[in-house]
Design a protein around this motif. Sequence first.
Motif, PDB file in Angstrom:
ATOM      1  N   ALA A 146       0.837  -1.203   0.000  1.00 52.07           N
ATOM      2  CA  ALA A 146       0.000   0.000   0.000  1.00 52.07           C
ATOM      3  C   ALA A 146       0.874   1.255   0.000  1.00 52.07           C
ATOM      4  O   ALA A 146       0.563   2.240  -0.678  1.00 52.07           O
ATOM      5  CB  ALA A 146      -0.929  -0.009   1.204  1.00 52.07           C
ATOM      6  N   GLU A 147       1.985   1.209   0.748  1.00 51.67           N
ATOM      7  CA  GLU A 147       2.893   2.357   0.800  1.00 51.67           C
ATOM      8  C   GLU A 147       3.478   2.642  -0.585  1.00 51.67           C
ATOM      9  O   GLU A 147       3.539   3.787  -1.031  1.00 51.67           O
ATOM     10  CB  GLU A 147       4.037   2.110   1.795  1.00 51.67           C
ATOM     11  N   GLU A 148       3.889   1.595  -1.297  1.00 51.74           N
ATOM     12  CA  GLU A 148       4.453   1.766  -2.638  1.00 51.74           C
ATOM     13  C   GLU A 148       3.400   2.270  -3.621  1.00 51.74           C
ATOM     14  O   GLU A 148       3.684   3.115  -4.472  1.00 51.74           O
ATOM     15  CB  GLU A 148       5.054   0.443  -3.131  1.00 51.74           C
ATOM     16  N   ARG A 149       2.165   1.761  -3.484  1.00 48.21           N
ATOM     17  CA  ARG A 149       1.083   2.230  -4.355  1.00 48.21           C
ATOM     18  C   ARG A 149       0.828   3.717  -4.126  1.00 48.21           C
ATOM     19  O   ARG A 149       0.637   4.483  -5.077  1.00 48.21           O
ATOM     20  CB  ARG A 149      -0.192   1.418  -4.124  1.00 48.21           C
ATOM     21  N   TYR A 150       0.851   4.135  -2.860  1.00 47.44           N
ATOM     22  CA  TYR A 150       0.628   5.545  -2.539  1.00 47.44           C
ATOM     23  C   TYR A 150       1.757   6.413  -3.101  1.00 47.44           C
ATOM     24  O   TYR A 150       1.509   7.462  -3.694  1.00 47.44           O
ATOM     25  CB  TYR A 150       0.502   5.727  -1.021  1.00 47.44           C
ATOM     26  N   GLY A 167     -10.507   9.817   1.672  1.00 51.84           N
ATOM     27  CA  GLY A 167     -11.261   8.567   1.601  1.00 51.84           C
ATOM     28  C   GLY A 167     -11.259   7.972   0.196  1.00 51.84           C
ATOM     29  O   GLY A 167     -11.228   6.755   0.028  1.00 51.84           O
ATOM     30  N   HIS A 168     -11.283   8.837  -0.809  1.00 57.43           N
ATOM     31  CA  HIS A 168     -11.236   8.354  -2.196  1.00 57.43           C
ATOM     32  C   HIS A 168      -9.863   7.786  -2.529  1.00 57.43           C
ATOM     33  O   HIS A 168      -9.749   6.796  -3.252  1.00 57.43           O
ATOM     34  CB  HIS A 168     -11.590   9.470  -3.168  1.00 57.43           C
ATOM     35  N   ILE A 169      -8.819   8.414  -1.989  1.00 53.86           N
ATOM     36  CA  ILE A 169      -7.463   7.895  -2.209  1.00 53.86           C
ATOM     37  C   ILE A 169      -7.315   6.543  -1.520  1.00 53.86           C
ATOM     38  O   ILE A 169      -6.790   5.594  -2.100  1.00 53.86           O
ATOM     39  CB  ILE A 169      -6.399   8.891  -1.697  1.00 53.86           C
ATOM     40  N   ALA A 170      -7.791   6.434  -0.274  1.00 57.86           N
ATOM     41  CA  ALA A 170      -7.720   5.166   0.460  1.00 57.86           C
ATOM     42  C   ALA A 170      -8.460   4.069  -0.299  1.00 57.86           C
ATOM     43  O   ALA A 170      -7.961   2.952  -0.441  1.00 57.86           O
ATOM     44  CB  ALA A 170      -8.284   5.340   1.871  1.00 57.86           C
ATOM     45  N   SER A 171      -9.631   4.406  -0.816  1.00 60.26           N
ATOM     46  CA  SER A 171     -10.415   3.444  -1.587  1.00 60.26           C
ATOM     47  C   SER A 171      -9.651   2.986  -2.822  1.00 60.26           C
ATOM     48  O   SER A 171      -9.617   1.793  -3.141  1.00 60.26           O
ATOM     49  CB  SER A 171     -11.743   4.096  -1.993  1.00 60.26           C
ATOM     50  N   TYR A 172      -9.024   3.915  -3.528  1.00 56.26           N
ATOM     51  CA  TYR A 172      -8.215   3.579  -4.707  1.00 56.26           C
ATOM     52  C   TYR A 172      -7.074   2.641  -4.337  1.00 56.26           C
ATOM     53  O   TYR A 172      -6.759   1.703  -5.072  1.00 56.26           O
ATOM     54  CB  TYR A 172      -7.669   4.872  -5.327  1.00 56.26           C
ATOM     55  N   LEU A 173      -6.455   2.884  -3.187  1.00 63.59           N
ATOM     56  CA  LEU A 173      -5.323   2.067  -2.749  1.00 63.59           C
ATOM     57  C   LEU A 173      -5.760   0.720  -2.166  1.00 63.59           C
ATOM     58  O   LEU A 173      -4.925  -0.155  -1.952  1.00 63.59           O
ATOM     59  CB  LEU A 173      -4.496   2.828  -1.703  1.00 63.59           C
ATOM     60  N   GLY A 174      -7.040   0.585  -1.889  1.00 69.14           N
ATOM     61  CA  GLY A 174      -7.552  -0.658  -1.322  1.00 69.14           C
ATOM     62  C   GLY A 174      -7.270  -0.792   0.167  1.00 69.14           C
ATOM     63  O   GLY A 174      -7.114  -1.907   0.678  1.00 69.14           O
ATOM     64  N   GLN A 177      -8.989   4.441   5.522  1.00 71.34           N
ATOM     65  CA  GLN A 177      -8.504   5.814   5.642  1.00 71.34           C
ATOM     66  C   GLN A 177      -7.506   5.928   6.800  1.00 71.34           C
ATOM     67  O   GLN A 177      -6.552   6.693   6.734  1.00 71.34           O
ATOM     68  CB  GLN A 177      -9.677   6.781   5.830  1.00 71.34           C
ATOM     69  N   GLU A 178      -7.699   5.124   7.849  1.00 68.97           N
ATOM     70  CA  GLU A 178      -6.767   5.129   8.977  1.00 68.97           C
ATOM     71  C   GLU A 178      -5.387   4.627   8.541  1.00 68.97           C
ATOM     72  O   GLU A 178      -4.366   5.186   8.925  1.00 68.97           O
ATOM     73  CB  GLU A 178      -7.308   4.262  10.124  1.00 68.97           C
ATOM     74  N   HIS A 179      -5.377   3.567   7.734  1.00 65.45           N
ATOM     75  CA  HIS A 179      -4.110   3.044   7.220  1.00 65.45           C
ATOM     76  C   HIS A 179      -3.415   4.095   6.355  1.00 65.45           C
ATOM     77  O   HIS A 179      -2.196   4.285   6.452  1.00 65.45           O
ATOM     78  CB  HIS A 179      -4.361   1.755   6.443  1.00 65.45           C
ATOM     79  N   LEU A 180      -4.189   4.802   5.524  1.00 60.35           N
ATOM     80  CA  LEU A 180      -3.623   5.868   4.703  1.00 60.35           C
ATOM     81  C   LEU A 180      -3.014   6.959   5.589  1.00 60.35           C
ATOM     82  O   LEU A 180      -1.922   7.460   5.303  1.00 60.35           O
ATOM     83  CB  LEU A 180      -4.684   6.475   3.779  1.00 60.35           C
ATOM     84  N   SER A 181      -3.682   7.301   6.670  1.00 58.00           N
ATOM     85  CA  SER A 181      -3.141   8.319   7.590  1.00 58.00           C
ATOM     86  C   SER A 181      -1.809   7.874   8.170  1.00 58.00           C
ATOM     87  O   SER A 181      -0.878   8.681   8.295  1.00 58.00           O
ATOM     88  CB  SER A 181      -4.141   8.608   8.718  1.00 58.00           C
ATOM     89  N   ARG A 182      -1.697   6.594   8.519  1.00 56.09           N
ATOM     90  CA  ARG A 182      -0.418   6.078   9.049  1.00 56.09           C
ATOM     91  C   ARG A 182       0.676   6.135   7.988  1.00 56.09           C
ATOM     92  O   ARG A 182       1.816   6.500   8.276  1.00 56.09           O
ATOM     93  CB  ARG A 182      -0.601   4.649   9.560  1.00 56.09           C
ATOM     94  N   ILE A 183       0.329   5.781   6.733  1.00 55.43           N
ATOM     95  CA  ILE A 183       1.310   5.840   5.642  1.00 55.43           C
ATOM     96  C   ILE A 183       1.776   7.273   5.443  1.00 55.43           C
ATOM     97  O   ILE A 183       2.978   7.538   5.336  1.00 55.43           O
ATOM     98  CB  ILE A 183       0.710   5.276   4.335  1.00 55.43           C
ATOM     99  N   ARG A 184       0.834   8.202   5.414  1.00 48.37           N
ATOM    100  CA  ARG A 184       1.191   9.616   5.196  1.00 48.37           C
ATOM    101  C   ARG A 184       2.061  10.138   6.341  1.00 48.37           C
ATOM    102  O   ARG A 184       3.031  10.862   6.106  1.00 48.37           O
ATOM    103  CB  ARG A 184      -0.077  10.454   5.049  1.00 48.37           C
ATOM    104  N   ALA A 185       1.731   9.754   7.559  1.00 49.33           N
ATOM    105  CA  ALA A 185       2.542  10.180   8.714  1.00 49.33           C
ATOM    106  C   ALA A 185       3.947   9.598   8.614  1.00 49.33           C
ATOM    107  O   ALA A 185       4.934  10.286   8.897  1.00 49.33           O
ATOM    108  CB  ALA A 185       1.869   9.750  10.015  1.00 49.33           C
ATOM    109  N   GLY A 186       4.049   8.342   8.199  1.00 51.60           N
ATOM    110  CA  GLY A 186       5.364   7.705   8.050  1.00 51.60           C
ATOM    111  C   GLY A 186       6.205   8.396   6.986  1.00 51.60           C
ATOM    112  O   GLY A 186       7.416   8.577   7.168  1.00 51.60           O
TER     113      GLY A 186
END
Length: 192
Positions: A146-150, A167-174, A177-186
């Motif tokens: 997911a991190e590489e896809r982002y 939320g739309h980005i998280a949906s695209y990445l599969g 939204q919480e996981h996306l927030s962790r990726i963005r923070a990382g």
Amino acid sequence: MNSFLKYLNQMVPLSEAVQEAISEITIRRVIPGNTLFFQNGDVCKEFHFLENGLARVFYHKDGKEVTAWFASEGQIVSAIDSLFTGQPSFYNIQMTEDSVIWSLQFNKIEPVFQKYPVVERLGRLLITQNYLLLDERMKLFAFCSAEERYEKLLIQIPDITQRVKLGHIASYLGISQEHLSRIRAGLRHGHA
């Protein structure tokens, strides 16, 4: 020369006559942001070149919207499943921000193909280009985290987080939204 013709000329140099023939079957549209431009269940009769703006293609699954892909400036967007089959589409296309598009009327292209073989070649190049984008998306999900896809999405559309809902980005990445927030923070802290 409009931006769509410039785009096509980069792929294959086009004569004035060919450009005129394409212009005659192309419509320029200005679409406000947050507009559902195409709805599932309809039959798609055009494909669209984005001069500016951003489109989100999505479908519904288990009562939720799932983002299939995004298209931004200089890209083509359409409900391809319907365009080539004449059957109702499963997809919706939403313009997420004010957009200018050039819509080519697919049902009027055949006489142009017949009169100008270079346009048929151009059509094959466009189909190939879009097939390769689909292949790349399939590989992203088969081989990338997911991190590489982002990260790849940010390379394609660097300002996407300012242009669409997270939320739309998280949906695209599969992912959630919480996981996306962790990726963005990382990524902000230098590690994913």
